[in-house]
Design a protein around this motif. Structure first.
Motif, PDB file in Angstrom:
ATOM      1  N   ALA A   1       1.038  -1.381  -0.077  1.00  0.00           N
ATOM      2  CA  ALA A   1       0.091  -0.050  -0.161  1.00  0.00           C
ATOM      3  C   ALA A   1       0.755   1.272   0.227  1.00  0.00           C
ATOM      4  CB  ALA A   1      -0.645  -0.053   1.048  1.00  0.00           C
ATOM      5  N   GLN A   2       1.998   1.162   0.665  1.00  0.00           N
ATOM      6  CA  GLN A   2       2.998   2.358   0.824  1.00  0.00           C
ATOM      7  C   GLN A   2       3.648   2.712  -0.577  1.00  0.00           C
ATOM      8  OE1 GLN A   2       4.924   2.429   4.585  1.00  0.00           O
ATOM      9  NE2 GLN A   2       2.962   2.018   5.755  1.00  0.00           N
ATOM     10  N   ALA A   3       3.866   1.432  -1.043  1.00  0.00           N
ATOM     11  CA  ALA A   3       4.711   1.684  -2.357  1.00  0.00           C
ATOM     12  C   ALA A   3       3.788   2.328  -3.354  1.00  0.00           C
ATOM     13  CB  ALA A   3       5.251   0.288  -2.930  1.00  0.00           C
ATOM     14  N   ILE A   4       2.648   1.955  -3.425  1.00  0.00           N
ATOM     15  CA  ILE A   4       1.464   2.119  -4.410  1.00  0.00           C
ATOM     16  C   ILE A   4       1.217   3.631  -4.123  1.00  0.00           C
ATOM     17  CG2 ILE A   4      -0.725   2.142  -5.585  1.00  0.00           C
ATOM     18  CD1 ILE A   4      -0.130  -0.903  -5.055  1.00  0.00           C
ATOM     19  N   GLY A   5       0.994   3.882  -2.820  1.00  0.00           N
ATOM     20  CA  GLY A   5       0.620   5.336  -2.408  1.00  0.00           C
ATOM     21  C   GLY A   5       1.909   6.364  -2.744  1.00  0.00           C
ATOM     22  N   ALA A   6       3.027   5.948  -2.441  1.00  0.00           N
ATOM     23  CA  ALA A   6       4.092   6.877  -2.926  1.00  0.00           C
ATOM     24  C   ALA A   6       4.213   6.940  -4.470  1.00  0.00           C
ATOM     25  CB  ALA A   6       5.377   6.142  -2.555  1.00  0.00           C
ATOM     26  N   GLY A   7       3.919   6.343  -5.199  1.00  0.00           N
ATOM     27  CA  GLY A   7       3.685   6.520  -6.565  1.00  0.00           C
ATOM     28  C   GLY A   7       2.712   7.437  -6.968  1.00  0.00           C
ATOM     29  N   PHE A   8       1.692   7.272  -6.593  1.00  0.00           N
ATOM     30  CA  PHE A   8       0.520   8.331  -6.685  1.00  0.00           C
ATOM     31  C   PHE A   8       0.563   9.607  -6.125  1.00  0.00           C
ATOM     32  CE2 PHE A   8      -1.784   4.360  -7.794  1.00  0.00           C
ATOM     33  CZ  PHE A   8      -2.472   4.943  -9.033  1.00  0.00           C
ATOM     34  N   ALA A   9       1.592   9.613  -5.096  1.00  0.00           N
ATOM     35  CA  ALA A   9       2.116  11.009  -4.395  1.00  0.00           C
ATOM     36  C   ALA A   9       2.707  11.822  -5.445  1.00  0.00           C
ATOM     37  CB  ALA A   9       2.811  10.904  -3.207  1.00  0.00           C
ATOM     38  N   VAL A  10       3.311  11.030  -6.401  1.00  0.00           N
ATOM     39  CA  VAL A  10       4.270  11.912  -7.402  1.00  0.00           C
ATOM     40  C   VAL A  10       3.320  12.229  -8.578  1.00  0.00           C
ATOM     41  CG1 VAL A  10       6.123  11.611  -8.951  1.00  0.00           C
ATOM     42  CG2 VAL A  10       6.327  10.654  -6.750  1.00  0.00           C
ATOM     43  N   SER A  11       2.416  11.206  -8.936  1.00  0.00           N
ATOM     44  CA  SER A  11       1.575  11.613 -10.269  1.00  0.00           C
ATOM     45  C   SER A  11       0.720  10.318 -10.516  1.00  0.00           C
ATOM     46  CB  SER A  11       2.121  12.044 -11.549  1.00  0.00           C
ATOM     47  OG  SER A  11       3.051  10.957 -11.806  1.00  0.00           O
ATOM     48  N   ASP A  12      -0.342  10.451 -11.140  1.00  0.00           N
ATOM     49  CA  ASP A  12      -1.089   9.333 -11.647  1.00  0.00           C
ATOM     50  C   ASP A  12      -0.187   8.314 -12.385  1.00  0.00           C
ATOM     51  OD1 ASP A  12      -3.075  10.158 -10.027  1.00  0.00           O
ATOM     52  OD2 ASP A  12      -4.329  10.841 -11.881  1.00  0.00           O
ATOM     53  N   ALA A  13       0.481   8.742 -13.270  1.00  0.00           N
ATOM     54  CA  ALA A  13       1.321   7.827 -14.229  1.00  0.00           C
ATOM     55  C   ALA A  13       2.443   7.142 -13.455  1.00  0.00           C
ATOM     56  CB  ALA A  13       1.921   8.761 -15.364  1.00  0.00           C
ATOM     57  N   ALA A  14       3.078   7.995 -12.463  1.00  0.00           N
ATOM     58  CA  ALA A  14       4.110   7.247 -11.583  1.00  0.00           C
ATOM     59  C   ALA A  14       3.285   6.165 -10.663  1.00  0.00           C
ATOM     60  CB  ALA A  14       4.818   8.329 -10.710  1.00  0.00           C
ATOM     61  N   GLY A  15       2.107   6.540 -10.157  1.00  0.00           N
ATOM     62  CA  GLY A  15       1.446   5.475  -9.404  1.00  0.00           C
ATOM     63  C   GLY A  15       1.102   4.206 -10.056  1.00  0.00           C
ATOM     64  N   ALA A  16       0.680   4.368 -11.453  1.00  0.00           N
ATOM     65  CA  ALA A  16       0.426   3.376 -12.231  1.00  0.00           C
ATOM     66  C   ALA A  16       1.607   2.307 -12.593  1.00  0.00           C
ATOM     67  CB  ALA A  16      -0.014   3.676 -13.469  1.00  0.00           C
ATOM     68  N   GLN A  17       2.796   3.153 -12.662  1.00  0.00           N
ATOM     69  CA  GLN A  17       4.094   2.171 -12.892  1.00  0.00           C
ATOM     70  C   GLN A  17       4.446   1.454 -11.553  1.00  0.00           C
ATOM     71  OE1 GLN A  17       5.764   1.311 -15.474  1.00  0.00           O
ATOM     72  NE2 GLN A  17       8.067   1.434 -14.969  1.00  0.00           N
ATOM     73  N   ALA A  18       4.443   2.382 -10.555  1.00  0.00           N
ATOM     74  CA  ALA A  18       4.797   1.697  -9.452  1.00  0.00           C
ATOM     75  C   ALA A  18       3.860   0.438  -9.025  1.00  0.00           C
ATOM     76  CB  ALA A  18       4.647   2.821  -8.048  1.00  0.00           C
ATOM     77  N   THR A  19       2.563   0.473  -9.130  1.00  0.00           N
ATOM     78  CA  THR A  19       1.599  -0.372  -8.920  1.00  0.00           C
ATOM     79  C   THR A  19       1.907  -1.909  -9.753  1.00  0.00           C
ATOM     80  OG1 THR A  19      -0.242   1.012  -8.634  1.00  0.00           O
ATOM     81  CG2 THR A  19      -0.789  -1.346  -9.213  1.00  0.00           C
ATOM     82  N   VAL A  20       2.598  -1.629 -11.136  1.00  0.00           N
ATOM     83  CA  VAL A  20       2.907  -2.961 -11.776  1.00  0.00           C
ATOM     84  C   VAL A  20       4.107  -3.370 -11.241  1.00  0.00           C
ATOM     85  CG1 VAL A  20       3.786  -3.493 -14.033  1.00  0.00           C
ATOM     86  CG2 VAL A  20       1.733  -2.066 -13.634  1.00  0.00           C
ATOM     87  N   VAL A  21       5.318  -2.321 -10.972  1.00  0.00           N
ATOM     88  CA  VAL A  21       6.375  -3.172 -10.420  1.00  0.00           C
ATOM     89  C   VAL A  21       6.208  -3.474  -9.102  1.00  0.00           C
ATOM     90  CG1 VAL A  21       8.540  -2.067  -9.500  1.00  0.00           C
ATOM     91  CG2 VAL A  21       7.779  -1.184 -11.767  1.00  0.00           C
ATOM     92  N   LYS A  22       5.486  -3.005  -8.271  1.00  0.00           N
ATOM     93  CA  LYS A  22       5.291  -3.635  -6.857  1.00  0.00           C
ATOM     94  C   LYS A  22       4.744  -4.931  -6.920  1.00  0.00           C
ATOM     95  CE  LYS A  22       5.504  -3.916  -2.506  1.00  0.00           C
ATOM     96  NZ  LYS A  22       6.764  -4.296  -1.931  1.00  0.00           N
ATOM     97  N   LEU A  23       3.417  -4.929  -7.523  1.00  0.00           N
ATOM     98  CA  LEU A  23       2.641  -6.160  -7.822  1.00  0.00           C
ATOM     99  C   LEU A  23       3.561  -7.420  -8.488  1.00  0.00           C
ATOM    100  CD1 LEU A  23      -0.962  -5.105  -8.797  1.00  0.00           C
ATOM    101  CD2 LEU A  23       0.113  -5.785  -6.612  1.00  0.00           C
ATOM    102  N   THR A  24       4.435  -7.111  -9.266  1.00  0.00           N
ATOM    103  CA  THR A  24       5.519  -7.911  -9.721  1.00  0.00           C
ATOM    104  C   THR A  24       6.313  -8.530  -8.751  1.00  0.00           C
ATOM    105  OG1 THR A  24       5.483  -6.768 -12.002  1.00  0.00           O
ATOM    106  CG2 THR A  24       7.270  -8.465 -11.492  1.00  0.00           C
ATOM    107  N   ARG A  25       6.620  -7.750  -7.693  1.00  0.00           N
ATOM    108  CA  ARG A  25       7.460  -8.197  -6.562  1.00  0.00           C
ATOM    109  C   ARG A  25       6.708  -9.290  -5.773  1.00  0.00           C
ATOM    110  NH1 ARG A  25       9.604  -3.022  -3.503  1.00  0.00           N
ATOM    111  NH2 ARG A  25      10.471  -4.579  -2.026  1.00  0.00           N
ATOM    112  N   VAL A  26       5.258  -8.796  -5.638  1.00  0.00           N
ATOM    113  CA  VAL A  26       4.518  -9.482  -4.907  1.00  0.00           C
ATOM    114  C   VAL A  26       4.341 -11.124  -5.775  1.00  0.00           C
ATOM    115  CG1 VAL A  26       1.997  -9.993  -3.992  1.00  0.00           C
ATOM    116  CG2 VAL A  26       3.174  -7.803  -3.881  1.00  0.00           C
ATOM    117  N   ALA A  27       4.287 -11.079  -6.949  1.00  0.00           N
ATOM    118  CA  ALA A  27       4.086 -12.204  -7.722  1.00  0.00           C
ATOM    119  C   ALA A  27       5.459 -13.116  -7.547  1.00  0.00           C
ATOM    120  CB  ALA A  27       4.086 -11.848  -9.167  1.00  0.00           C
ATOM    121  N   LEU A  28       6.440 -12.385  -6.976  1.00  0.00           N
ATOM    122  CA  LEU A  28       7.792 -13.305  -6.896  1.00  0.00           C
ATOM    123  C   LEU A  28       7.983 -13.859  -5.582  1.00  0.00           C
ATOM    124  CD1 LEU A  28      10.157 -10.861  -8.894  1.00  0.00           C
ATOM    125  CD2 LEU A  28       9.229 -13.181  -9.677  1.00  0.00           C
ATOM    126  N   LEU A  29       6.803 -13.735  -4.757  1.00  0.00           N
ATOM    127  CA  LEU A  29       6.860 -14.250  -3.360  1.00  0.00           C
ATOM    128  C   LEU A  29       7.075 -15.519  -3.572  1.00  0.00           C
ATOM    129  CD1 LEU A  29       6.427 -13.809  -0.221  1.00  0.00           C
ATOM    130  CD2 LEU A  29       3.967 -13.954  -0.764  1.00  0.00           C
TER     131      LEU A  29
END
Length: 365
Positions: free
Chosen positions: A226-254
Protein backbone atom coordinates in the motif's frame (compact mmCIF):
# COMPACT_ATOMS: atom_id res chain seq x y z
CA UNK A 1 6.16 -27.40 33.86
CA UNK A 2 5.82 -29.17 37.19
CA UNK A 3 2.47 -30.46 38.35
CA UNK A 4 1.11 -28.19 41.04
CA UNK A 5 3.03 -25.17 39.77
CA UNK A 6 1.58 -22.30 37.75
CA UNK A 7 1.59 -22.62 33.95
CA UNK A 8 4.95 -21.77 32.41
CA UNK A 9 3.84 -18.78 30.37
CA UNK A 10 7.40 -17.84 29.44
CA UNK A 11 7.99 -21.20 27.80
CA UNK A 12 4.83 -20.72 25.78
CA UNK A 13 5.45 -17.09 24.82
CA UNK A 14 6.24 -16.40 21.23
CA UNK A 15 4.99 -19.66 19.75
CA UNK A 16 3.68 -18.40 16.41
CA UNK A 17 2.69 -21.84 15.18
CA UNK A 18 0.71 -22.81 18.27
CA UNK A 19 2.42 -26.16 18.70
CA UNK A 20 2.80 -26.01 22.48
CA UNK A 21 -0.29 -26.46 24.61
CA UNK A 22 -0.28 -25.78 28.33
CA UNK A 23 -2.97 -26.99 30.72
CA UNK A 24 -5.11 -24.28 32.24
CA UNK A 25 -4.87 -25.96 35.60
CA UNK A 26 -2.55 -28.53 37.08
CA UNK A 27 -5.36 -31.03 37.58
CA UNK A 28 -7.03 -30.64 34.18
CA UNK A 29 -7.20 -33.89 32.24
CA UNK A 30 -6.35 -33.82 28.53
CA UNK A 31 -9.43 -33.44 26.37
CA UNK A 32 -10.16 -36.26 23.94
CA UNK A 33 -9.57 -35.50 20.26
CA UNK A 34 -12.37 -33.47 18.70
CA UNK A 35 -13.95 -32.65 22.06
CA UNK A 36 -12.50 -29.15 22.49
CA UNK A 37 -15.22 -26.50 21.95
CA UNK A 38 -14.85 -23.81 19.30
CA UNK A 39 -15.52 -21.23 22.00
CA UNK A 40 -11.89 -21.62 23.09
CA UNK A 41 -10.92 -19.36 20.17
CA UNK A 42 -13.19 -16.50 21.22
CA UNK A 43 -11.07 -14.77 23.92
CA UNK A 44 -7.88 -14.58 21.85
CA UNK A 45 -9.63 -13.65 18.61
CA UNK A 46 -11.68 -10.99 20.36
CA UNK A 47 -8.66 -9.35 21.93
CA UNK A 48 -6.81 -9.40 18.59
CA UNK A 49 -9.84 -7.89 16.84
CA UNK A 50 -10.10 -5.07 19.39
CA UNK A 51 -6.39 -4.28 19.11
CA UNK A 52 -6.59 -4.45 15.30
CA UNK A 53 -9.58 -2.10 15.24
CA UNK A 54 -7.64 0.38 17.39
CA UNK A 55 -4.72 0.18 14.95
CA UNK A 56 -7.05 0.77 11.99
CA UNK A 57 -8.58 3.79 13.73
CA UNK A 58 -5.14 5.29 14.36
CA UNK A 59 -4.21 4.70 10.73
CA UNK A 60 -7.40 6.26 9.37
CA UNK A 61 -7.41 9.31 11.62
CA UNK A 62 -3.72 10.05 12.17
CA UNK A 63 -1.98 8.53 9.15
CA UNK A 64 -0.03 5.97 11.16
CA UNK A 65 0.95 2.96 8.98
CA UNK A 66 -1.60 0.34 9.96
CA UNK A 67 0.88 -2.55 10.29
CA UNK A 68 3.16 -0.47 12.50
CA UNK A 69 0.18 0.57 14.64
CA UNK A 70 -0.90 -3.06 14.97
CA UNK A 71 2.58 -4.13 16.04
CA UNK A 72 2.91 -1.39 18.64
CA UNK A 73 -0.57 -1.91 20.10
CA UNK A 74 -0.02 -5.67 20.19
CA UNK A 75 3.24 -5.23 22.07
CA UNK A 76 1.61 -2.75 24.45
CA UNK A 77 -1.18 -5.15 25.44
CA UNK A 78 0.79 -8.39 25.33
CA UNK A 79 0.16 -8.85 29.04
CA UNK A 80 -3.21 -10.25 27.97
CA UNK A 81 -1.43 -13.29 26.50
CA UNK A 82 -0.44 -14.33 30.04
CA UNK A 83 -3.97 -15.71 30.34
CA UNK A 84 -3.95 -19.20 28.79
CA UNK A 85 -7.55 -18.74 27.65
CA UNK A 86 -6.28 -16.39 24.92
CA UNK A 87 -3.69 -18.78 23.50
CA UNK A 88 -5.84 -20.79 21.09
CA UNK A 89 -7.41 -17.72 19.52
CA UNK A 90 -4.19 -15.74 19.22
CA UNK A 91 -2.33 -18.68 17.71
CA UNK A 92 -5.13 -19.37 15.23
CA UNK A 93 -5.11 -15.75 14.07
CA UNK A 94 -1.31 -15.68 13.87
CA UNK A 95 -1.05 -18.82 11.80
CA UNK A 96 -4.18 -19.13 9.69
CA UNK A 97 -4.95 -15.43 9.38
CA UNK A 98 -1.57 -14.62 7.90
CA UNK A 99 -1.75 -17.49 5.40
CA UNK A 100 -5.24 -16.53 4.24
CA UNK A 101 -4.13 -12.91 3.91
CA UNK A 102 -1.18 -13.88 1.71
CA UNK A 103 -3.37 -16.11 -0.46
CA UNK A 104 -5.80 -13.24 -1.10
CA UNK A 105 -2.98 -11.10 -2.48
CA UNK A 106 -3.21 -13.33 -5.55
CA UNK A 107 -6.25 -11.30 -6.64
CA UNK A 108 -3.98 -8.27 -7.09
CA UNK A 109 -1.58 -9.83 -9.61
CA UNK A 110 -1.91 -11.14 -13.16
CA UNK A 111 0.63 -12.67 -15.50
CA UNK A 112 -0.20 -9.93 -18.00
CA UNK A 113 0.83 -7.23 -15.52
CA UNK A 114 4.20 -8.88 -15.05
CA UNK A 115 4.69 -9.29 -18.81
CA UNK A 116 3.56 -5.72 -19.55
CA UNK A 117 6.24 -4.26 -17.31
CA UNK A 118 8.87 -5.04 -19.94
CA UNK A 119 12.31 -6.59 -19.81
CA UNK A 120 14.29 -3.51 -18.77
CA UNK A 121 12.29 -2.70 -15.60
CA UNK A 122 12.07 -6.41 -14.75
CA UNK A 123 15.86 -6.76 -14.96
CA UNK A 124 16.23 -3.73 -12.71
CA UNK A 125 13.73 -5.20 -10.26
CA UNK A 126 15.74 -8.44 -10.15
CA UNK A 127 18.89 -6.41 -9.40
CA UNK A 128 17.19 -4.47 -6.60
CA UNK A 129 15.83 -7.63 -4.98
CA UNK A 130 19.17 -9.44 -5.27
CA UNK A 131 20.96 -6.47 -3.72
CA UNK A 132 18.54 -6.43 -0.77
CA UNK A 133 19.00 -10.14 -0.11
CA UNK A 134 22.78 -10.05 -0.45
CA UNK A 135 23.14 -6.96 1.75
CA UNK A 136 21.03 -8.50 4.52
CA UNK A 137 22.96 -11.79 4.43
CA UNK A 138 26.30 -9.98 4.52
CA UNK A 139 25.15 -7.73 7.37
CA UNK A 140 23.94 -10.72 9.37
CA UNK A 141 27.26 -12.47 8.85
CA UNK A 142 29.28 -9.35 9.74
CA UNK A 143 27.57 -8.98 13.11
CA UNK A 144 27.61 -12.68 13.94
CA UNK A 145 23.96 -13.51 13.30
CA UNK A 146 22.66 -16.61 11.57
CA UNK A 147 21.91 -16.85 7.83
CA UNK A 148 18.24 -17.30 8.73
CA UNK A 149 18.15 -13.79 10.23
CA UNK A 150 19.65 -12.34 7.05
CA UNK A 151 17.26 -14.33 4.86
CA UNK A 152 14.24 -13.13 6.82
CA UNK A 153 15.21 -9.45 6.73
CA UNK A 154 16.50 -9.45 3.16
CA UNK A 155 13.65 -11.49 1.71
CA UNK A 156 11.00 -9.38 3.42
CA UNK A 157 12.65 -6.19 2.17
CA UNK A 158 13.01 -7.58 -1.34
CA UNK A 159 9.35 -8.64 -1.74
CA UNK A 160 6.59 -6.97 0.25
CA UNK A 161 7.57 -6.30 3.84
CA UNK A 162 5.45 -7.86 6.57
CA UNK A 163 3.54 -10.20 4.23
CA UNK A 164 6.77 -11.68 2.88
CA UNK A 165 8.28 -11.85 6.38
CA UNK A 166 5.29 -13.86 7.58
CA UNK A 167 5.52 -16.21 4.60
CA UNK A 168 9.28 -16.65 4.97
CA UNK A 169 8.96 -17.30 8.68
CA UNK A 170 6.71 -20.21 7.79
CA UNK A 171 9.59 -22.01 6.06
CA UNK A 172 12.44 -20.70 8.25
CA UNK A 173 10.71 -21.75 11.47
CA UNK A 174 10.99 -20.68 15.08
CA UNK A 175 13.81 -23.18 15.60
CA UNK A 176 16.09 -20.90 13.55
CA UNK A 177 14.59 -17.46 14.34
CA UNK A 178 12.94 -16.91 17.69
CA UNK A 179 9.69 -15.00 18.03
CA UNK A 180 11.29 -11.89 19.54
CA UNK A 181 13.66 -11.45 16.60
CA UNK A 182 10.85 -12.05 14.16
CA UNK A 183 8.63 -9.43 15.79
CA UNK A 184 11.47 -6.91 15.89
CA UNK A 185 12.03 -7.53 12.17
CA UNK A 186 8.37 -6.69 11.55
CA UNK A 187 8.68 -3.49 13.58
CA UNK A 188 11.79 -2.39 11.65
CA UNK A 189 10.19 -3.23 8.30
CA UNK A 190 7.09 -1.19 9.11
CA UNK A 191 9.14 1.77 10.34
CA UNK A 192 11.43 1.71 7.29
CA UNK A 193 8.47 1.55 4.92
CA UNK A 194 6.76 4.46 6.68
CA UNK A 195 9.90 6.59 6.39
CA UNK A 196 10.23 5.67 2.71
CA UNK A 197 6.62 6.70 2.03
CA UNK A 198 7.40 10.17 3.38
CA UNK A 199 10.90 10.58 1.93
CA UNK A 200 10.96 8.93 -1.50
CA UNK A 201 8.40 11.06 -3.42
CA UNK A 202 10.22 14.34 -2.58
CA UNK A 203 13.50 12.60 -3.45
CA UNK A 204 12.25 11.75 -6.95
CA UNK A 205 11.23 15.40 -7.50
CA UNK A 206 14.55 16.66 -6.20
CA UNK A 207 16.39 14.39 -8.64
CA UNK A 208 14.16 15.45 -11.53
CA UNK A 209 12.87 11.95 -12.28
CA UNK A 210 10.10 11.53 -14.83
CA UNK A 211 7.02 9.42 -14.10
CA UNK A 212 8.59 6.15 -15.31
CA UNK A 213 11.71 6.66 -13.21
CA UNK A 214 9.78 7.72 -10.11
CA UNK A 215 7.32 4.84 -10.42
CA UNK A 216 10.13 2.32 -10.78
CA UNK A 217 12.04 3.75 -7.81
CA UNK A 218 9.19 3.64 -5.31
CA UNK A 219 7.73 0.38 -6.64
CA UNK A 220 11.07 -1.41 -6.51
CA UNK A 221 12.38 -0.14 -3.18
CA UNK A 222 9.47 0.42 -0.75
CA UNK A 223 8.54 -2.70 1.21
CA UNK A 224 4.83 -2.39 1.94
CA UNK A 225 2.40 -2.78 -0.98
CA UNK A 226 0.00 0.00 0.00
CA UNK A 227 2.79 2.43 0.82
CA UNK A 228 4.72 1.70 -2.38
CA UNK A 229 1.62 2.34 -4.48
CA UNK A 230 0.68 5.36 -2.38
CA UNK A 231 4.13 6.85 -2.83
CA UNK A 232 3.81 6.45 -6.59
CA UNK A 233 0.49 8.27 -6.73
CA UNK A 234 1.95 10.97 -4.46
CA UNK A 235 4.23 11.80 -7.42
CA UNK A 236 1.60 11.55 -10.19
CA UNK A 237 -1.09 9.23 -11.55
CA UNK A 238 1.30 7.90 -14.22
CA UNK A 239 4.01 7.24 -11.63
CA UNK A 240 1.42 5.53 -9.45
CA UNK A 241 0.40 3.21 -12.28
CA UNK A 242 4.04 2.30 -12.92
CA UNK A 243 4.70 1.78 -9.21
CA UNK A 244 1.65 -0.50 -8.97
CA UNK A 245 2.87 -2.79 -11.76
CA UNK A 246 6.44 -2.91 -10.39
CA UNK A 247 5.28 -3.56 -6.83
CA UNK A 248 2.76 -6.25 -7.77
CA UNK A 249 5.44 -7.96 -9.83
CA UNK A 250 7.47 -8.17 -6.62
CA UNK A 251 4.44 -9.69 -4.89
CA UNK A 252 4.15 -12.26 -7.68
CA UNK A 253 7.73 -13.32 -6.97
CA UNK A 254 6.81 -14.22 -3.38
CA UNK A 255 6.14 -17.87 -4.26
CA UNK A 256 9.48 -18.62 -5.98
CA UNK A 257 11.38 -16.73 -3.27
CA UNK A 258 9.75 -18.75 -0.47
CA UNK A 259 10.47 -21.99 -2.34
CA UNK A 260 14.14 -21.09 -2.91
CA UNK A 261 14.42 -19.89 0.69
CA UNK A 262 13.16 -23.25 1.99
CA UNK A 263 15.71 -25.16 -0.11
CA UNK A 264 18.60 -22.83 0.72
CA UNK A 265 18.07 -22.56 4.48
CA UNK A 266 17.75 -26.35 4.78
CA UNK A 267 21.25 -26.66 3.30
CA UNK A 268 23.09 -23.84 5.06
CA UNK A 269 21.38 -24.12 8.46
CA UNK A 270 19.96 -27.64 8.86
CA UNK A 271 17.86 -28.38 11.90
CA UNK A 272 19.00 -30.95 14.48
CA UNK A 273 17.81 -34.50 13.94
CA UNK A 274 15.73 -34.25 17.13
CA UNK A 275 13.49 -31.65 15.49
CA UNK A 276 12.33 -34.13 12.89
CA UNK A 277 11.08 -33.33 9.45
CA UNK A 278 10.34 -29.77 8.42
CA UNK A 279 6.93 -28.58 9.47
CA UNK A 280 6.35 -26.72 6.20
CA UNK A 281 6.82 -28.39 2.79
CA UNK A 282 9.18 -26.99 0.17
CA UNK A 283 6.23 -25.29 -1.52
CA UNK A 284 3.69 -24.51 1.23
CA UNK A 285 0.01 -24.98 0.54
CA UNK A 286 -0.79 -21.30 1.00
CA UNK A 287 1.81 -20.40 -1.64
CA UNK A 288 0.23 -22.89 -4.03
CA UNK A 289 -3.14 -21.28 -3.33
CA UNK A 290 -1.62 -17.84 -3.98
CA UNK A 291 -0.30 -19.03 -7.36
CA UNK A 292 -3.69 -20.56 -8.15
CA UNK A 293 -5.42 -17.22 -7.58
CA UNK A 294 -2.82 -15.45 -9.74
CA UNK A 295 -3.55 -17.96 -12.52
CA UNK A 296 -7.32 -17.54 -12.07
CA UNK A 297 -6.98 -13.77 -12.09
CA UNK A 298 -4.91 -14.00 -15.27
CA UNK A 299 -7.27 -16.31 -17.17
CA UNK A 300 -10.70 -15.00 -16.17
CA UNK A 301 -12.01 -11.41 -16.25
CA UNK A 302 -12.84 -11.05 -12.56
CA UNK A 303 -14.90 -8.03 -11.43
CA UNK A 304 -12.68 -5.13 -10.23
CA UNK A 305 -14.81 -4.89 -7.09
CA UNK A 306 -13.76 -8.44 -6.18
CA UNK A 307 -10.08 -7.47 -6.22
CA UNK A 308 -10.85 -4.44 -4.07
CA UNK A 309 -12.75 -6.47 -1.48
CA UNK A 310 -10.04 -9.16 -1.51
CA UNK A 311 -7.35 -6.55 -0.87
CA UNK A 312 -9.33 -5.11 2.05
CA UNK A 313 -9.84 -8.58 3.53
CA UNK A 314 -6.18 -9.47 2.97
CA UNK A 315 -4.98 -6.33 4.75
CA UNK A 316 -7.41 -7.01 7.61
CA UNK A 317 -6.22 -10.58 8.08
CA UNK A 318 -2.55 -9.58 7.90
CA UNK A 319 -3.17 -6.79 10.43
CA UNK A 320 -4.82 -9.25 12.82
CA UNK A 321 -2.01 -11.77 12.32
CA UNK A 322 0.69 -9.21 13.02
CA UNK A 323 -1.18 -7.86 16.05
CA UNK A 324 -1.69 -11.35 17.50
CA UNK A 325 1.96 -12.22 16.88
CA UNK A 326 3.07 -9.09 18.73
CA UNK A 327 0.76 -9.92 21.62
CA UNK A 328 2.44 -13.32 21.98
CA UNK A 329 5.93 -11.79 22.12
CA UNK A 330 7.86 -11.13 25.30
CA UNK A 331 8.97 -7.50 25.31
CA UNK A 332 11.87 -8.27 27.65
CA UNK A 333 13.37 -10.45 24.91
CA UNK A 334 12.91 -7.64 22.39
CA UNK A 335 14.79 -5.22 24.62
CA UNK A 336 17.64 -7.70 24.99
CA UNK A 337 18.28 -8.05 21.25
CA UNK A 338 20.24 -4.80 20.87
CA UNK A 339 21.24 -2.82 17.80
CA UNK A 340 22.53 -5.85 15.88
CA UNK A 341 18.99 -7.08 15.24
CA UNK A 342 18.31 -3.92 13.20
CA UNK A 343 21.23 -4.29 10.82
CA UNK A 344 19.98 -6.87 8.25
CA UNK A 345 16.81 -4.91 7.42
CA UNK A 346 18.68 -1.59 7.50
CA UNK A 347 21.36 -2.91 5.14
CA UNK A 348 18.74 -4.37 2.78
CA UNK A 349 16.77 -1.11 2.74
CA UNK A 350 19.82 1.00 1.94
CA UNK A 351 20.99 -1.43 -0.75
CA UNK A 352 17.59 -1.60 -2.44
CA UNK A 353 17.30 2.21 -2.49
CA UNK A 354 20.84 2.66 -3.84
CA UNK A 355 20.41 0.13 -6.66
CA UNK A 356 16.91 1.38 -7.55
CA UNK A 357 18.20 4.97 -7.68
CA UNK A 358 21.13 4.03 -9.91
CA UNK A 359 18.98 1.95 -12.26
CA UNK A 360 16.28 4.62 -12.52
CA UNK A 361 18.89 7.30 -13.18
CA UNK A 362 20.97 5.51 -15.81
CA UNK A 363 18.68 2.91 -17.40
CA UNK A 364 14.97 3.83 -17.03
CA UNK A 365 13.96 6.56 -19.48
Amino acid sequence: MNRGSRPDYEAYAGDLFGEMILADTASAAPAPPGARPLSRFVPGMSIAAIAGAAAAWLSQNYGVPVILAGLLIGLAVNFAAADPRTHDGLDAVSRHGLRAGIVLLGFQVTAMQVAAMGLVPFAGLALVMSAALLAALLAARAIGQSPAIGLLGGGATAICGASAALALYGVIGRERVDQARFTLTLVILAAASAIALIAYPPLTRMLGFDDAQAGFLVGASIHDVAQAIGAGFAVSDAAGAQATVVKLTRVALLAPLVTLAALWIARVEPLPASVGRARVPVLPGFILAFLGLVALNSLLPLPPALAGHALTLSKTLLLLAVTATAMRTRTDLLLGLGWRAVMPVLAATIASLAVALAYAEWVIR
